[in-house]
Scaffold this motif. Structure first.
Motif, PDB file in Angstrom:
ATOM      1  N   VAL A  86       0.866  -1.180   0.000  1.00 49.73           N
ATOM      2  CA  VAL A  86       0.000   0.000   0.000  1.00 49.73           C
ATOM      3  C   VAL A  86       0.897   1.223   0.000  1.00 49.73           C
ATOM      4  CG1 VAL A  86      -1.750   1.310   1.245  1.00 49.73           C
ATOM      5  CG2 VAL A  86      -1.854  -1.192   1.229  1.00 49.73           C
ATOM      6  N   CYS A  87       0.782   2.030  -1.022  1.00 51.45           N
ATOM      7  CA  CYS A  87       1.568   3.260  -1.125  1.00 51.45           C
ATOM      8  C   CYS A  87       0.647   4.442  -0.857  1.00 51.45           C
ATOM      9  CB  CYS A  87       2.196   3.397  -2.516  1.00 51.45           C
ATOM     10  SG  CYS A  87       3.267   2.022  -2.964  1.00 51.45           S
ATOM     11  N   SER A  88       1.107   5.360  -0.042  1.00 50.25           N
ATOM     12  CA  SER A  88       0.291   6.508   0.323  1.00 50.25           C
ATOM     13  C   SER A  88       0.225   7.510  -0.817  1.00 50.25           C
ATOM     14  CB  SER A  88       0.870   7.184   1.569  1.00 50.25           C
ATOM     15  OG  SER A  88       2.129   7.765   1.247  1.00 50.25           O
ATOM     16  N   GLU A  89      -0.324   8.671  -0.504  1.00 49.44           N
ATOM     17  CA  GLU A  89      -0.463   9.709  -1.524  1.00 49.44           C
ATOM     18  C   GLU A  89       0.886  10.248  -1.977  1.00 49.44           C
ATOM     19  OE1 GLU A  89      -2.858  12.216   0.838  1.00 49.44           O
ATOM     20  OE2 GLU A  89      -4.754  11.295   0.262  1.00 49.44           O
ATOM     21  N   THR A  90       1.947  10.023  -1.173  1.00 47.48           N
ATOM     22  CA  THR A  90       3.297  10.443  -1.547  1.00 47.48           C
ATOM     23  C   THR A  90       4.036   9.261  -2.153  1.00 47.48           C
ATOM     24  OG1 THR A  90       3.349  12.011   0.281  1.00 47.48           O
ATOM     25  CG2 THR A  90       5.462  11.425  -0.724  1.00 47.48           C
ATOM     26  N   PRO A  91       4.420   9.315  -3.408  1.00 47.00           N
ATOM     27  CA  PRO A  91       5.091   8.174  -4.044  1.00 47.00           C
ATOM     28  C   PRO A  91       6.392   7.824  -3.325  1.00 47.00           C
ATOM     29  CG  PRO A  91       4.421   9.808  -5.685  1.00 47.00           C
ATOM     30  CD  PRO A  91       4.235  10.437  -4.345  1.00 47.00           C
ATOM     31  N   ARG A  92       6.674   6.523  -3.249  1.00 43.95           N
ATOM     32  CA  ARG A  92       7.912   6.076  -2.638  1.00 43.95           C
ATOM     33  C   ARG A  92       9.064   6.210  -3.628  1.00 43.95           C
ATOM     34  NH1 ARG A  92       6.010   0.324   0.038  1.00 43.95           N
ATOM     35  NH2 ARG A  92       4.606   1.159   1.636  1.00 43.95           N
ATOM     36  N   PRO A  93      10.271   6.496  -3.118  1.00 43.19           N
ATOM     37  CA  PRO A  93      11.425   6.528  -3.994  1.00 43.19           C
ATOM     38  C   PRO A  93      11.779   5.112  -4.451  1.00 43.19           C
ATOM     39  CG  PRO A  93      12.102   6.777  -1.722  1.00 43.19           C
ATOM     40  CD  PRO A  93      10.603   6.839  -1.733  1.00 43.19           C
ATOM     41  N   PRO A  94      12.529   4.957  -5.543  1.00 44.63           N
ATOM     42  CA  PRO A  94      12.931   3.623  -5.992  1.00 44.63           C
ATOM     43  C   PRO A  94      13.669   2.879  -4.875  1.00 44.63           C
ATOM     44  CG  PRO A  94      13.446   5.282  -7.651  1.00 44.63           C
ATOM     45  CD  PRO A  94      13.010   6.029  -6.430  1.00 44.63           C
ATOM     46  N   ALA A  95      13.308   1.618  -4.683  1.00 41.31           N
ATOM     47  CA  ALA A  95      13.875   0.849  -3.574  1.00 41.31           C
ATOM     48  C   ALA A  95      15.198   0.216  -3.975  1.00 41.31           C
ATOM     49  CB  ALA A  95      12.891  -0.232  -3.137  1.00 41.31           C
ATOM     50  N   ALA A  96      16.138   0.209  -3.036  1.00 38.23           N
ATOM     51  CA  ALA A  96      17.395  -0.501  -3.243  1.00 38.23           C
ATOM     52  C   ALA A  96      17.173  -1.982  -2.961  1.00 38.23           C
ATOM     53  CB  ALA A  96      18.459   0.077  -2.312  1.00 38.23           C
TER      54      ALA A  96
END
Length: 357
Positions: A152-162
């Motif tokens: 579940v991703c919030s309204e703020t996009p997550r940065p690319p994951a390492a």
């Protein structure tokens, strides 16, 4: 594992769940009076109760009610609500509220202090028994559902994951640096710091999908920010052993098996929320990543463990903090297996219900 009423009442989140179930049927006779009695009884127990503003032409007539656990007014008002039915709607809402009100970086709310008193136990006990016996709560004790996981991703996009290996190594170094900084720079002064004990948030993190209601992570969020939209992505769970956290005994065993000292950084915040002073540890997730593909916290594990000072013998104590119920952190890549879905809060409902956009 079976959910026992006594275990539910041993944890602050479990006790709060029982209160919210009692107060869950809005409009039912006595609920409003009981909620008011709890509020007034809890007020003097809070470290920061706030200030009342009385608006009107004759404010001199206002006298703040004096309610305490000793006179049993709050307990009596709640006791008259015992006949409430544990319905799916009431239970889901009560669980979401109990999770949302978790806060481990400050003293407990007055209501949580009140619920831990001896006067409240007889009132909460039958509610805990009803919850534990309900078929609606059966999934709370189940292990991770490998077949139905989603992020579940919030309204703020997550940065690319390492890659998880990189994330875990960096996390372990950051913990060591943080401990050194707090021990040398602040040297025992009361300075707020990191309060969570989860694996690094840069790891893949999922909850199970529950039919048309979507992932548990949509509603079971600690200290939520009132999101009204989210993106849900189904993932393929890594194959292999998953560590199951189903209660305080399991958490203590993890701390003893691979302890990570965090006294310098957690000393102040964890003593505020639990009232305990002394040494603190948490599990070393980088070490556990060599033994399993992930770690899952069941709903029952959350309700019976989160927010408590868990004794770990000569090592001190620990606090499970920052997790969501049914949340799994993966130590390996968990690839998406389908298109992302947009979910929003239903604007027409009385409660915060999510639906596909």
């Amino acid at each position: 594992m079976t959910l026992h009423p006594d275990a539910l009442l041993a944890g602050p989140r479990g006790r709060r769940l029982c209160l919210e179930v009692l107060l869950g049927e809005k409009g039912r006779r006595g609920v409003e009076d009981a909620a008011a009695a709890v509020s007034w009884a809890a007020r003097p127990l809070a470290e920061n109760p706030g200030t009342f503003l009385v608006i009107g032409s004759d404010t001199s007539a206002f006298v703040e009610p004096q309610v305490s656990p000793a006179d049993a007014a709050a307990a009596a008002a709640l006791g008259r609500l015992r006949a409430t039915a544990v319905t799916g709607a009431v239970l889901d809402t009560a669980l979401a509220v109990a999770v949302d009100l978790a806060a481990y970086w400050q003293p407990p709310y007055g209501e949580d202090v009140l619920l831990a008193t001896d006067e409240m136990h007889p009132v909460l006990e039958p509610v805990a028994a009803a919850i534990a016996a309900s078929t609606l709560a059966e999934w709370w004790t189940s292990p991770v559902d490998h077949a139905a996981q989603a992020t579940v991703c919030s309204e703020t996009p997550r940065p690319p994951a390492a890659h998880p290996v990189v994330v875990l190594a960096r996390w372990r170094d950051d913990i060591a640096a943080e401990e050194h900084s707090f021990a040398t720079e602040f040297a025992g002064r009361d300075v707020s710091g990191t309060w969570w004990s989860t694996p690094p948030t840069g790891l893949p993190r999922t909850t199970r999908v529950r039919g048309t209601t979507g992932p548990a992570g949509l509603t079971l969020v600690e200290d939520s920010l009132g999101w009204e939209s989210a993106r849900v992505e189904p993932v393929r769970a890594p194959h292999g052993d998953v560590i199951e956290i189903d209660g305080p005994e399991t958490w203590a065993a993890l701390c003893r098996r691979h302890p990570l000292p965090v006294t310098a950084s957690r000393r102040y915040v964890w003593s505020m929320t639990t009232g305990r002073e002394g040494a603190w540890v948490q599990p070393d997730w980088a070490a556990f990543a060599r033994e399993a593909v992930g770690v899952h916290l069941s709903v029952a594990g959350y309700l019976t463990t989160a927010g408590r000072a868990i004794d770990v013998g000569d090592l001190g104590a620990s606090v499970l903090a920052g997790w969501g119920p049914d949340e799994t952190f993966w130590f390996e890549v968990a690839p998406t297996v389908g298109p992302a879905e947009s979910w929003v809060i239903d604007p027409h409902g009385d409660e915060r219900r999510w639906r596909r956009s």
